[in-house]
Design a protein around this motif. Structure first.
Motif, PDB file in Angstrom:
ATOM      1  N   CYS A  86       1.155  -0.521  -0.196  1.00  0.00           N
ATOM      2  CA  CYS A  86      -0.089   0.069   0.060  1.00  0.00           C
ATOM      3  C   CYS A  86       0.871   1.290  -0.253  1.00  0.00           C
ATOM      4  O   CYS A  86       1.727   1.129   0.824  1.00  0.00           O
ATOM      5  N   ASP A  87       0.776   2.630  -0.697  1.00  0.00           N
ATOM      6  CA  ASP A  87       1.254   3.150  -0.603  1.00  0.00           C
ATOM      7  C   ASP A  87       0.357   4.624   0.079  1.00  0.00           C
ATOM      8  O   ASP A  87      -0.668   4.679   0.643  1.00  0.00           O
ATOM      9  N   LEU A  88       1.416   4.464   1.530  1.00  0.00           N
ATOM     10  CA  LEU A  88       0.667   5.642   2.586  1.00  0.00           C
ATOM     11  C   LEU A  88       1.187   6.930   2.427  1.00  0.00           C
ATOM     12  O   LEU A  88       1.253   7.458   3.774  1.00  0.00           O
ATOM     13  N   SER A  89       1.921   7.576   1.841  1.00  0.00           N
ATOM     14  CA  SER A  89       2.451   8.632   1.335  1.00  0.00           C
ATOM     15  C   SER A  89       1.213   9.661   2.012  1.00  0.00           C
ATOM     16  O   SER A  89       0.178   9.694   1.368  1.00  0.00           O
ATOM     17  N   ARG A  90       2.032  10.698   2.940  1.00  0.00           N
ATOM     18  CA  ARG A  90       0.808  11.587   3.228  1.00  0.00           C
ATOM     19  C   ARG A  90       0.109  10.813   4.594  1.00  0.00           C
ATOM     20  O   ARG A  90      -1.487  12.205   4.078  1.00  0.00           O
ATOM     21  N   ARG A  96      -1.963  10.360   7.610  1.00  0.00           N
ATOM     22  CA  ARG A  96      -2.010  11.323   8.441  1.00  0.00           C
ATOM     23  C   ARG A  96      -2.961  10.453   9.638  1.00  0.00           C
ATOM     24  O   ARG A  96      -3.842  10.285   9.694  1.00  0.00           O
ATOM     25  N   LEU A  97      -2.106  10.584  10.668  1.00  0.00           N
ATOM     26  CA  LEU A  97      -2.956  10.126  11.624  1.00  0.00           C
ATOM     27  C   LEU A  97      -2.654  10.033  13.231  1.00  0.00           C
ATOM     28  O   LEU A  97      -1.741  10.541  13.504  1.00  0.00           O
ATOM     29  N   ALA A  98      -3.994  10.222  13.451  1.00  0.00           N
ATOM     30  CA  ALA A  98      -3.918  11.616  15.038  1.00  0.00           C
ATOM     31  C   ALA A  98      -4.893  11.081  15.891  1.00  0.00           C
ATOM     32  O   ALA A  98      -5.666  10.299  16.315  1.00  0.00           O
ATOM     33  N   GLY A  99      -4.340  11.100  17.185  1.00  0.00           N
ATOM     34  CA  GLY A  99      -5.482  10.610  18.216  1.00  0.00           C
ATOM     35  C   GLY A  99      -5.312   8.716  18.243  1.00  0.00           C
ATOM     36  O   GLY A  99      -6.178   8.038  18.597  1.00  0.00           O
ATOM     37  N   VAL A 100      -4.194   8.189  17.976  1.00  0.00           N
ATOM     38  CA  VAL A 100      -4.480   6.821  17.558  1.00  0.00           C
ATOM     39  C   VAL A 100      -3.368   6.294  18.584  1.00  0.00           C
ATOM     40  O   VAL A 100      -2.903   6.597  18.960  1.00  0.00           O
ATOM     41  N   VAL A 101      -4.074   4.960  18.958  1.00  0.00           N
ATOM     42  CA  VAL A 101      -3.242   3.934  19.316  1.00  0.00           C
ATOM     43  C   VAL A 101      -2.424   2.647  18.548  1.00  0.00           C
ATOM     44  O   VAL A 101      -3.307   1.864  17.946  1.00  0.00           O
ATOM     45  N   MET A 102      -1.184   2.515  18.831  1.00  0.00           N
ATOM     46  CA  MET A 102      -0.184   1.801  18.136  1.00  0.00           C
ATOM     47  C   MET A 102       0.867   1.303  19.201  1.00  0.00           C
ATOM     48  O   MET A 102       1.177   1.726  19.449  1.00  0.00           O
ATOM     49  N   GLN A 103       0.501  -0.005  19.705  1.00  0.00           N
ATOM     50  CA  GLN A 103       0.927  -1.209  20.132  1.00  0.00           C
ATOM     51  C   GLN A 103       1.182  -2.149  19.053  1.00  0.00           C
ATOM     52  O   GLN A 103       0.725  -2.830  18.661  1.00  0.00           O
ATOM     53  N   ASP A 104       2.749  -2.628  19.403  1.00  0.00           N
ATOM     54  CA  ASP A 104       2.891  -4.074  18.833  1.00  0.00           C
ATOM     55  C   ASP A 104       2.512  -3.941  17.324  1.00  0.00           C
ATOM     56  O   ASP A 104       1.946  -4.543  17.016  1.00  0.00           O
ATOM     57  N   VAL A 105       3.229  -2.371  17.140  1.00  0.00           N
ATOM     58  CA  VAL A 105       3.208  -1.781  15.568  1.00  0.00           C
ATOM     59  C   VAL A 105       4.464  -2.754  15.361  1.00  0.00           C
ATOM     60  O   VAL A 105       5.633  -2.326  15.094  1.00  0.00           O
ATOM     61  N   GLU A 106       4.762  -3.072  13.881  1.00  0.00           N
ATOM     62  CA  GLU A 106       5.744  -4.187  12.740  1.00  0.00           C
ATOM     63  C   GLU A 106       5.440  -2.922  11.531  1.00  0.00           C
ATOM     64  O   GLU A 106       4.234  -2.466  10.878  1.00  0.00           O
ATOM     65  N   ILE A 107       6.194  -1.891  11.495  1.00  0.00           N
ATOM     66  CA  ILE A 107       6.400  -1.469  10.050  1.00  0.00           C
ATOM     67  C   ILE A 107       7.591  -2.006   9.022  1.00  0.00           C
ATOM     68  O   ILE A 107       8.772  -2.098   9.853  1.00  0.00           O
ATOM     69  N   ASP A 108       7.622  -2.347   8.033  1.00  0.00           N
ATOM     70  CA  ASP A 108       8.609  -2.839   6.995  1.00  0.00           C
ATOM     71  C   ASP A 108       8.442  -2.036   6.063  1.00  0.00           C
ATOM     72  O   ASP A 108       7.372  -2.341   5.056  1.00  0.00           O
ATOM     73  N   GLY A 109       8.831  -1.558   5.269  1.00  0.00           N
ATOM     74  CA  GLY A 109       8.826  -0.627   4.475  1.00  0.00           C
ATOM     75  C   GLY A 109       9.643   0.666   3.877  1.00  0.00           C
ATOM     76  O   GLY A 109      10.723   0.620   4.519  1.00  0.00           O
ATOM     77  N   LEU A 110       9.849   1.264   2.918  1.00  0.00           N
ATOM     78  CA  LEU A 110      10.380   2.442   2.658  1.00  0.00           C
ATOM     79  C   LEU A 110       9.945   3.211   3.548  1.00  0.00           C
ATOM     80  O   LEU A 110       8.484   4.693   2.977  1.00  0.00           O
ATOM     81  N   VAL A 111      10.479   4.217   4.687  1.00  0.00           N
ATOM     82  CA  VAL A 111      10.169   5.195   5.138  1.00  0.00           C
ATOM     83  C   VAL A 111      10.885   5.861   5.661  1.00  0.00           C
ATOM     84  O   VAL A 111      12.156   6.227   5.326  1.00  0.00           O
ATOM     85  N   THR A 112      10.108   7.162   5.134  1.00  0.00           N
ATOM     86  CA  THR A 112      11.008   8.871   4.989  1.00  0.00           C
ATOM     87  C   THR A 112      10.078   9.730   5.113  1.00  0.00           C
ATOM     88  O   THR A 112       9.321   9.338   5.479  1.00  0.00           O
ATOM     89  N   ASN A 113      11.020  10.530   6.103  1.00  0.00           N
ATOM     90  CA  ASN A 113      10.412  11.827   6.817  1.00  0.00           C
ATOM     91  C   ASN A 113       9.106  11.446   8.212  1.00  0.00           C
ATOM     92  O   ASN A 113       7.585  11.745   8.208  1.00  0.00           O
ATOM     93  N   MET A 114       8.493  10.093   8.617  1.00  0.00           N
ATOM     94  CA  MET A 114       7.863  10.176   9.714  1.00  0.00           C
ATOM     95  C   MET A 114       8.510  10.508  10.477  1.00  0.00           C
ATOM     96  O   MET A 114       9.473  10.980  11.259  1.00  0.00           O
TER      97      MET A 114
END
Length: 240
Positions: A17-21, A23-41
Motif C-alpha cells: 500500500c502507498d501510505l504517503s502523506r 496522517r494518523l491522529a489520536g491513534v493507539v499503536m502498540q506492538d506494531v511492525e512496519i517494513d517498507g520505504l519510510v522517509t520523513n516520518m
C-alpha cells in the motif's frame, strides 16, 4: 482518499500500500511492525527516520559499504552479503525438512525470496548495469505489479527446489564479482546503459550505473533480513 474515523483496525494488515502523506491522529499503536520505504516520518512531533536509519547502520555496518562510491567498499559489501546468505541457507537446511518452502504470515518462503533475487539480478544488473537484452531467467519471481511477465520469459508455474535456485544464484554472483573486480569509480558515475525498450524496469532510465547497482545490493540486504526474520518466527512456532 478514504478517511477513517473511530475505526477499530486492530490486527489490520496493509500490504503493498502507498501510505504517503497519511496522517494518523489520536491513534493507539502498540506492538506494531512496519517494513517498507519510510522517509520523513514524524511520531509525536519527532522526525524518527534519521534515528531508525542510524540504528540500522549501527546494527548492520554493511549498509555503509553499500552506500559507498568506492569499488573496494562495494566489493566488500558484496562479499559480506554473500557470506550472510550462505550462513542463512545452512541454517534453513538444518531446520525441519521443507522449511525453505514455508512462508510465514503471507510472506515469501526462502526459495521464493531467492527466486525474486534472481529476477532482481536480471532486471537491475544484467539489463541496467550491463545493458543486456537477453530473456529473463524463467524461474525468476517478480512482484505482481510487473507487467507482461510471460513476455519477459518468466514461468509463473515454475516450482524449482532450493538446489536448482542456488545453482542459478551462484552463476549470477560470479557475474557480479567479475564486474566489481574490474569496475572503476568513473564507470559507476556513468549513465546506466539501460536498453532502449519498454521492458522492466522502465523507471531505470536516467539513473547512473551506481544507482542501479545500489538497487541490487539493497534488495540483497533487505530480503536477507526478511528471510532471517521469518526463519526466526518459523523456529519459534515449531519449538516444543
Amino acid at each position: 482518499m478514504r478517511r477513517f474515523n473511530d475505526e477499530d483496525l486492530t490486527g489490520a494488515e496493509f500490504r503493498e500500500c502507498d501510505l504517503s502523506r497519511a496522517r494518523l491522529a489520536g491513534v493507539v499503536m502498540q506492538d506494531v511492525e512496519i517494513d517498507g520505504l519510510v522517509t520523513n516520518m514524524v511520531v509525536n512531533g519527532v522526525e524518527v527516520t534519521s534515528y531508525v536509519e542510524a540504528e540500522l547502520d549501527r546494527r548492520h555496518p554493511v549498509r555503509l559499504l553499500i552506500r559507498s562510491d568506492e569499488p573496494a567498499d562495494l566489493r566488500e559489501a558484496w562479499r559480506q552479503l554473500r557470506e550472510a546468505w550462505a550462513t542463512t541457507i545452512e541454517r534453513a537446511r538444518s531446520m525441519a525438512e521443507g522449511s525453505e518452502d514455508v512462508g510465514v504470515d503471507g510472506e515469501w518462503s526462502m526459495v521464493e525470496t531467492l527466486r525474486h533475487l534472481v529476477f532482481v539480478h536480471d532486471s537491475w544488473f544484467r539489463r541496467c548495469v550491463l545493458g543486456l537484452t537477453e530473456p529473463f531467467t524463467a524461474m525468476g519471481l517478480a512482484v505482481p505489479l510487473v507487467p507482461d511477465q510471460e513476455g519477459l520469459g518468466l514461468d509463473r508455474s515454475a516450482r524449482p527446489g532450493l538446489g536448482e535456485v542456488l545453482t542459478v544464484r551462484e552463476r549470477q554472483a560470479s557475474e557480479v564479482e567479475a564486474w566489481l573486480a574490474e569496475v572503476a569509480p568513473e564507470q559507476l558515475a556513468e549513465p546506466a546503459p539501460v536498453p532502449d525498450d519498454d521492458r522492466w524496469p522502465p523507471y531505470a532510465k536516467g539513473r547512473s550505473v551506481r544507482q542501479c547497482l545500489s538497487t541490487v545490493l539493497n534488495e540483497e540486504w533487505e530480503h536477507h533480513g526478511f528471510c532471517v526474520r521469518d526463519l526466526d518466527k518459523l523456529s519459534r512456532r515449531r519449538a516444543p
